[in-house]
Design an enzyme around this catalytic site. Structure first.
Site, PDB file in Angstrom:
ATOM      1  N   HIS A 199      -2.952   8.911  47.201  1.00 36.27           N
ATOM      2  CA  HIS A 199      -3.246   7.475  47.071  1.00 36.27           C
ATOM      3  C   HIS A 199      -4.497   7.306  46.224  1.00 36.27           C
ATOM      4  N   TRP A 205      -6.269   3.905  47.030  1.00 32.97           N
ATOM      5  CA  TRP A 205      -6.728   3.678  48.413  1.00 32.97           C
ATOM      6  C   TRP A 205      -7.745   4.716  48.867  1.00 32.97           C
ATOM      7  N   CYS A 248       1.703 -10.080  44.844  1.00 34.08           N
ATOM      8  CA  CYS A 248       2.988  -9.997  44.143  1.00 34.08           C
ATOM      9  C   CYS A 248       2.764  -9.730  42.661  1.00 34.08           C
ATOM     10  N   LYS A 302       2.283  -0.457  36.861  1.00 30.49           N
ATOM     11  CA  LYS A 302       1.287  -0.405  35.788  1.00 30.49           C
ATOM     12  C   LYS A 302      -0.121  -0.472  36.349  1.00 30.49           C
ATOM     13  N   ARG A 303      -0.280  -0.246  37.658  1.00 29.61           N
ATOM     14  CA  ARG A 303      -1.585  -0.253  38.327  1.00 29.61           C
ATOM     15  C   ARG A 303      -2.274  -1.622  38.240  1.00 29.61           C
ATOM     16  N   LEU A 304      -1.488  -2.690  38.219  1.00 27.96           N
ATOM     17  CA  LEU A 304      -2.082  -4.036  38.289  1.00 27.96           C
ATOM     18  C   LEU A 304      -2.565  -4.350  39.695  1.00 27.96           C
ATOM     19  N   LEU A 364       1.232 -14.527  58.331  1.00 31.00           N
ATOM     20  CA  LEU A 364       2.438 -15.208  57.857  1.00 31.00           C
ATOM     21  C   LEU A 364       3.186 -14.396  56.807  1.00 31.00           C
TER      22      LEU A 364
HETATM   23  S1  MYA Z   1       1.981  -7.210  51.579  1.00 36.27           S
HETATM   24  C1  MYA Z   1       3.238  -7.785  50.492  1.00 36.27           C
HETATM   25  C2  MYA Z   1       3.195  -7.023  49.196  1.00 36.27           C
HETATM   26  N1  MYA Z   1       4.112  -7.566  48.227  1.00 36.27           N
HETATM   27  C3  MYA Z   1       5.337  -7.101  48.015  1.00 36.27           C
HETATM   28  O1  MYA Z   1       5.778  -6.139  48.615  1.00 36.27           O
HETATM   29  C4  MYA Z   1       6.154  -7.854  46.971  1.00 36.27           C
HETATM   30  C5  MYA Z   1       7.000  -6.965  46.098  1.00 36.27           C
HETATM   31  N2  MYA Z   1       6.196  -5.915  45.479  1.00 36.27           N
HETATM   32  C6  MYA Z   1       5.279  -6.144  44.507  1.00 36.27           C
HETATM   33  O2  MYA Z   1       5.045  -7.258  44.063  1.00 36.27           O
HETATM   34  C7  MYA Z   1       4.539  -4.910  43.990  1.00 36.27           C
HETATM   35  O3  MYA Z   1       5.284  -3.758  44.289  1.00 36.27           O
HETATM   36  C8  MYA Z   1       3.106  -4.786  44.576  1.00 36.27           C
HETATM   37  C9  MYA Z   1       2.469  -3.481  44.118  1.00 36.27           C
HETATM   38  C10 MYA Z   1       2.250  -5.944  44.087  1.00 36.27           C
HETATM   39  C11 MYA Z   1       3.122  -4.764  46.101  1.00 36.27           C
HETATM   40  N3  MYA Z   1      -0.548  -3.508  49.765  1.00 36.27           N
HETATM   41  O4  MYA Z   1       0.318  -2.074  40.576  1.00 36.27           O
HETATM   42  P1  MYA Z   1       0.822  -0.801  41.110  1.00 36.27           P
HETATM   43  C12 MYA Z   1      -0.651   0.225  46.228  1.00 36.27           C
HETATM   44  C13 MYA Z   1      -1.578  -2.788  49.291  1.00 36.27           C
HETATM   45  O5  MYA Z   1       1.121   0.254  40.107  1.00 36.27           O
HETATM   46  P2  MYA Z   1       3.197  -2.201  41.950  1.00 36.27           P
HETATM   47  C14 MYA Z   1       0.606  -8.202  51.177  1.00 36.27           C
HETATM   48  O6  MYA Z   1       0.705  -9.175  50.498  1.00 36.27           O
HETATM   49  C15 MYA Z   1       0.013   1.581  46.094  1.00 36.27           C
HETATM   50  O7  MYA Z   1      -0.129   2.310  47.304  1.00 36.27           O
HETATM   51  N4  MYA Z   1      -1.467  -1.830  48.357  1.00 36.27           N
HETATM   52  O8  MYA Z   1       2.110  -1.005  42.054  1.00 36.27           O
HETATM   53  C16 MYA Z   1      -0.751  -7.745  51.716  1.00 36.27           C
HETATM   54  C17 MYA Z   1      -0.778   2.175  44.933  1.00 36.27           C
HETATM   55  O9  MYA Z   1      -2.067   2.597  45.375  1.00 36.27           O
HETATM   56  P3  MYA Z   1      -2.304   4.158  45.663  1.00 36.27           P
HETATM   57  C18 MYA Z   1      -0.239  -1.606  47.872  1.00 36.27           C
HETATM   58  O10 MYA Z   1       4.369  -1.765  42.735  1.00 36.27           O
HETATM   59  C19 MYA Z   1      -1.527  -7.137  50.569  1.00 36.27           C
HETATM   60  C20 MYA Z   1      -1.001   0.959  44.044  1.00 36.27           C
HETATM   61  O11 MYA Z   1      -0.843  -0.208  44.902  1.00 36.27           O
HETATM   62  C21 MYA Z   1       0.878  -2.306  48.311  1.00 36.27           C
HETATM   63  O12 MYA Z   1       3.400  -2.625  40.570  1.00 36.27           O
HETATM   64  C22 MYA Z   1      -2.807  -6.479  50.984  1.00 36.27           C
HETATM   65  C23 MYA Z   1       0.027   0.878  42.944  1.00 36.27           C
HETATM   66  O13 MYA Z   1      -0.242  -0.241  42.177  1.00 36.27           O
HETATM   67  C24 MYA Z   1       0.687  -3.291  49.299  1.00 36.27           C
HETATM   68  N5  MYA Z   1       1.696  -4.026  49.803  1.00 36.27           N
HETATM   69  O14 MYA Z   1       2.495  -3.406  42.734  1.00 36.27           O
HETATM   70  C25 MYA Z   1      -3.578  -5.909  49.823  1.00 36.27           C
HETATM   71  N6  MYA Z   1       1.964  -1.869  47.637  1.00 36.27           N
HETATM   72  O15 MYA Z   1      -2.129   4.869  44.357  1.00 36.27           O
HETATM   73  C26 MYA Z   1      -4.813  -5.133  50.238  1.00 36.27           C
HETATM   74  C27 MYA Z   1       1.534  -0.907  46.814  1.00 36.27           C
HETATM   75  O16 MYA Z   1      -3.698   4.298  46.197  1.00 36.27           O
HETATM   76  C28 MYA Z   1      -5.944  -6.053  50.631  1.00 36.27           C
HETATM   77  N7  MYA Z   1       0.211  -0.728  46.947  1.00 36.27           N
HETATM   78  O17 MYA Z   1      -1.269   4.572  46.658  1.00 36.27           O
HETATM   79  C29 MYA Z   1      -7.190  -5.270  50.955  1.00 36.27           C
HETATM   80  C30 MYA Z   1      -8.356  -6.177  51.412  1.00 36.27           C
HETATM   81  C31 MYA Z   1      -9.000  -6.886  50.224  1.00 36.27           C
HETATM   82  C32 MYA Z   1     -10.088  -7.873  50.620  1.00 36.27           C
HETATM   83  C33 MYA Z   1     -11.323  -7.191  51.164  1.00 36.27           C
HETATM   84  C34 MYA Z   1     -12.445  -8.222  51.484  1.00 36.27           C
HETATM   85  C35 MYA Z   1     -13.597  -7.613  52.096  1.00 36.27           C
HETATM   86  O1  JJ1 Z   2      15.256  -8.465  58.100  1.00 38.10           O
HETATM   87  C1  JJ1 Z   2      15.205  -7.255  58.166  1.00 38.10           C
HETATM   88  N1  JJ1 Z   2      16.274  -6.509  58.397  1.00 38.10           N
HETATM   89  C2  JJ1 Z   2      17.556  -7.089  58.715  1.00 38.10           C
HETATM   90  C3  JJ1 Z   2      18.482  -7.098  57.530  1.00 38.10           C
HETATM   91  C4  JJ1 Z   2      18.886  -5.719  57.081  1.00 38.10           C
HETATM   92  C5  JJ1 Z   2      19.697  -5.755  55.844  1.00 38.10           C
HETATM   93  C6  JJ1 Z   2      19.863  -4.383  55.293  1.00 38.10           C
HETATM   94  N2  JJ1 Z   2      18.617  -3.741  54.956  1.00 38.10           N
HETATM   95  C7  JJ1 Z   2      18.112  -6.349  59.921  1.00 38.10           C
HETATM   96  N3  JJ1 Z   2      19.212  -6.862  60.465  1.00 38.10           N
HETATM   97  C8  JJ1 Z   2      19.807  -6.383  61.682  1.00 38.10           C
HETATM   98  C9  JJ1 Z   2      19.862  -7.529  62.647  1.00 38.10           C
HETATM   99  C10 JJ1 Z   2      20.687  -7.226  63.894  1.00 38.10           C
HETATM  100  C11 JJ1 Z   2      21.011  -8.530  64.610  1.00 38.10           C
HETATM  101  C12 JJ1 Z   2      21.788  -8.267  65.859  1.00 38.10           C
HETATM  102  C13 JJ1 Z   2      21.080  -7.319  66.761  1.00 38.10           C
HETATM  103  C14 JJ1 Z   2      20.721  -6.022  66.059  1.00 38.10           C
HETATM  104  C15 JJ1 Z   2      19.922  -6.293  64.815  1.00 38.10           C
HETATM  105  O2  JJ1 Z   2      17.541  -5.380  60.392  1.00 38.10           O
HETATM  106  C16 JJ1 Z   2      13.875  -6.514  58.021  1.00 38.10           C
HETATM  107  C17 JJ1 Z   2      13.127  -6.485  59.316  1.00 38.10           C
HETATM  108  O3  JJ1 Z   2      13.867  -5.848  60.279  1.00 38.10           O
HETATM  109  N4  JJ1 Z   2      13.083  -7.196  57.039  1.00 38.10           N
HETATM  110  C18 JJ1 Z   2      12.585  -6.575  55.972  1.00 38.10           C
HETATM  111  O4  JJ1 Z   2      12.777  -5.398  55.767  1.00 38.10           O
HETATM  112  C19 JJ1 Z   2      11.745  -7.421  55.073  1.00 38.10           C
HETATM  113  C20 JJ1 Z   2      10.431  -6.789  54.797  1.00 38.10           C
HETATM  114  C21 JJ1 Z   2       9.595  -6.517  56.023  1.00 38.10           C
HETATM  115  C22 JJ1 Z   2       8.158  -6.160  55.653  1.00 38.10           C
HETATM  116  C23 JJ1 Z   2       7.369  -7.402  55.391  1.00 38.10           C
HETATM  117  C24 JJ1 Z   2       6.042  -7.216  54.761  1.00 38.10           C
HETATM  118  C25 JJ1 Z   2       5.380  -8.553  54.580  1.00 38.10           C
HETATM  119  C26 JJ1 Z   2       3.937  -8.488  54.337  1.00 38.10           C
HETATM  120  C27 JJ1 Z   2       3.328  -9.834  54.132  1.00 38.10           C
HETATM  121  O5  JJ1 Z   2       1.991  -9.861  54.534  1.00 38.10           O
END
Ligand code: MYA
Ligand code: JJ1
Length: 388
Positions: A2, A5, A139, A147-149, A388
């Site tokens: 990582h 991280w 996101c 691309k490490r954004l 949320l």
């Molecule tokens: S969780 C929801 C996250 N969003 C999604 O899953 C949406 C779909 N995915 C994407 O949009 C992209 O894949 C994202 C990564 C943007 C997630 N949390 O730019 P990269 C690390 C933290 O090349 P991409 C939410 O919103 C990964 O391990 N880090 O990758 C809470 C690697 O680092 P390392 C993550 O895929 C967010 C690096 O990023 C996550 O293009 C909390 C790669 O970067 C993740 N969910 O973009 C954020 N996913 O090499 C932290 C990947 O070290 C907040 N990575 O393994 C920290 C507190 C900050 C405030 C502090 C205040 C004091």
């Molecule tokens: O919704 C989720 N899973 C569903 C759908 C699965 C579809 C195939 N992958 C699921 N369904 C089974 C339901 C069934 C109902 C009858 C009783 C038995 C069970 O399991 C999952 C959670 O389980 N959702 C996701 O994977 C979405 C991403 C979760 C991570 C969210 C991170 C958000 C961070 C924001 O801060």
């Protein structure tokens, strides 16, 4: 492993089980005047933007970025579809900072291609209450992945949080990072089993027919608890007392005042629903339940495009058994046409999940703290926090 991280003040995998490390902040705060004053550098084609979520135009851009690029399940069948009203609610709590709503645009076209947000929150860990940021909605557009954004965005939100003299954060993710303070399981309660099966959200159980399945998940037409009603503005003081007292028992929980309760729990159409039990005799508020509305887009189904999901939020029972309270929550969610009711195994949720016919999902949610070490990972039931 990582590369990013490993450089951050978070619990590292190599330190797990090392009880000589103290619980608490990992890095000490510096004077705000010493916080880097200029934004971090982005790759040359991109520029920072502060997203004014009050602006209909900006809110629509954020909505469309997330609708097309945010979190999906592991088989890419569903994608979270937070509504604009929901985003406004989630991002403008009491004391919020506009500067923590951060976007990245393409310089030439001004297209919004990435997003990350923070909001302020008081969170207690054990006996220590600290102002933290809650980070969410990270996101990056699908075409700009890997691309490490993300590390630059995380550093930039950290800088802007530090500028407000806040030094800790809480966040959740579906992926494992260094190092979860807890790992929770998603559970799902079918309300509209036929649609859930049709769209591939769930499957017909072994030796089950569609009609037996529909019967299995049938709920009463109306709620059963006497005095069960929607929360109103006048209830804010009573609900605040109920919730504060209840959340004291968990190791990690938010500390809510009346303004927070008004914002987070007063019903908002299509965003958050809250119900309470008012004793018909004493008019005391004894119990409370709530859920938020978070639909998912159904990817590539001919017949359905939206899955209407309710997510369990904060629930408190002092008199009505939690099982009965949550059964009433399922009944109102069904009345409001939700397809599924989701919950994590946090707080006391374990006590009703199986009995109320929730089943475990294929997703997990990991909880994290930034710049705060805890000695041992927590059980989900020790968490009193829902993000949320
Ligand atoms: S969780 C929801 C996250 N969003 C999604 O899953 C949406 C779909 N995915 C994407 O949009 C992209 O894949 C994202 C990564 C943007 C997630 N949390 O730019 P990269 C690390 C933290 O090349 P991409 C939410 O919103 C990964 O391990 N880090 O990758 C809470 C690697 O680092 P390392 C993550 O895929 C967010 C690096 O990023 C996550 O293009 C909390 C790669 O970067 C993740 N969910 O973009 C954020 N996913 O090499 C932290 C990947 O070290 C907040 N990575 O393994 C920290 C507190 C900050 C405030 C502090 C205040 C004091
Ligand atoms: O919704 C989720 N899973 C569903 C759908 C699965 C579809 C195939 N992958 C699921 N369904 C089974 C339901 C069934 C109902 C009858 C009783 C038995 C069970 O399991 C999952 C959670 O389980 N959702 C996701 O994977 C979405 C991403 C979760 C991570 C969210 C991170 C958000 C961070 C924001 O801060």
């Amino acid at each position: 492993k990582h590369k990013f991280w490993e450089t951050q003040p978070v619990g590292q995998f190599k330190d797990q089980g090392d009880t000589s490390l103290p619980e608490g902040p990992i890095q000490l705060p510096t004077p705000v005047s010493e916080v880097k004053q200029e934004p971090y550098n982005l790759p040359g084609l991109y520029e920072w933007t502060t997203c004014d979520i009050d602006s209909e135009e900006t809110c629509a851009e954020v909505y469309s970025l997330l609708t097309n690029n945010y979190v999906e399940d592991d088989e890419n069948m569903f994608r979270f579809n937070y509504s604009k009203e929901f985003l406004r609610w989630a991002l403008r709590p009491p004391g919020y900072f506009k500067s923590w709503h951060i976007g990245v645009r393409v310089k030439v076209s001004k297209k919004l291609v990435a997003f990350i947000t923070g909001i302020p929150a008081r969170i207690r860990v054990g006996d220590v209450v600290v102002m933290k940021a809650e980070i969410n909605f990270l996101c990056v557009h699908k075409k700009l992945r890997s691309k490490r954004l993300a590390p630059v965005m995380i550093k930039e939100v950290t800088r802007r949080v530090h500028l407000e003299n806040i030094w800790q954060a809480a966040y959740t993710a579906g992926v494992v990072l260094p190092t979860p303070i807890a790992t929770c399981q998603y559970w799902h309660r079918s309300l509209n089993p036929k649609k859930l099966i049709d769209v591939g959200f769930s499957r017909l159980g072994a030796r089950m027919t569609m009609s037996r399945t529909i019967k299995l998940y049938k709920l009463p037409e109306s709620t059963v608890t006497p005095g069960f009603r929607k929360m109103e503005l006048l209830d804010v003081p009573a609900v605040t007392r109920l919730l504060r007292d209840y959340l004291r028992q968990f190791i990690v929980a938010p500390v809510f005042d009346e303004d927070d309760v008004e914002h987070w729990l007063l019903p908002t159409e299509n965003v958050v629903d809250s119900y309470l039990v008012e004793s018909p005799e004493t008019h005391e508020i004894t119990d409370f339940c709530s859920f938020y509305t978070l639909p998912s887009s159904i990817l590539g189904n001919q017949n359905h495009s939206i899955l209407k999901a309710a997510y369990s939020y904060y629930n408190v029972s002092t008199k009505t058994p939690l099982l009965q309270l949550m059964n009433d929550a399922l009944i109102v969610a069904k009345q409001r046409d939700f397809d599924v009711f989701n919950a994590l195994d946090v707080m006391h949720n374990e006590s009703f999940l199986k009995e109320l016919k929730f089943g475990p999902g294929d997703g997990q949610l990991h909880y994290y703290l930034y710049n705060y070490r805890v000695k041992h990972a927590l059980k989900p039931s020790e968490l009193g926090l829902v993000l949320l």
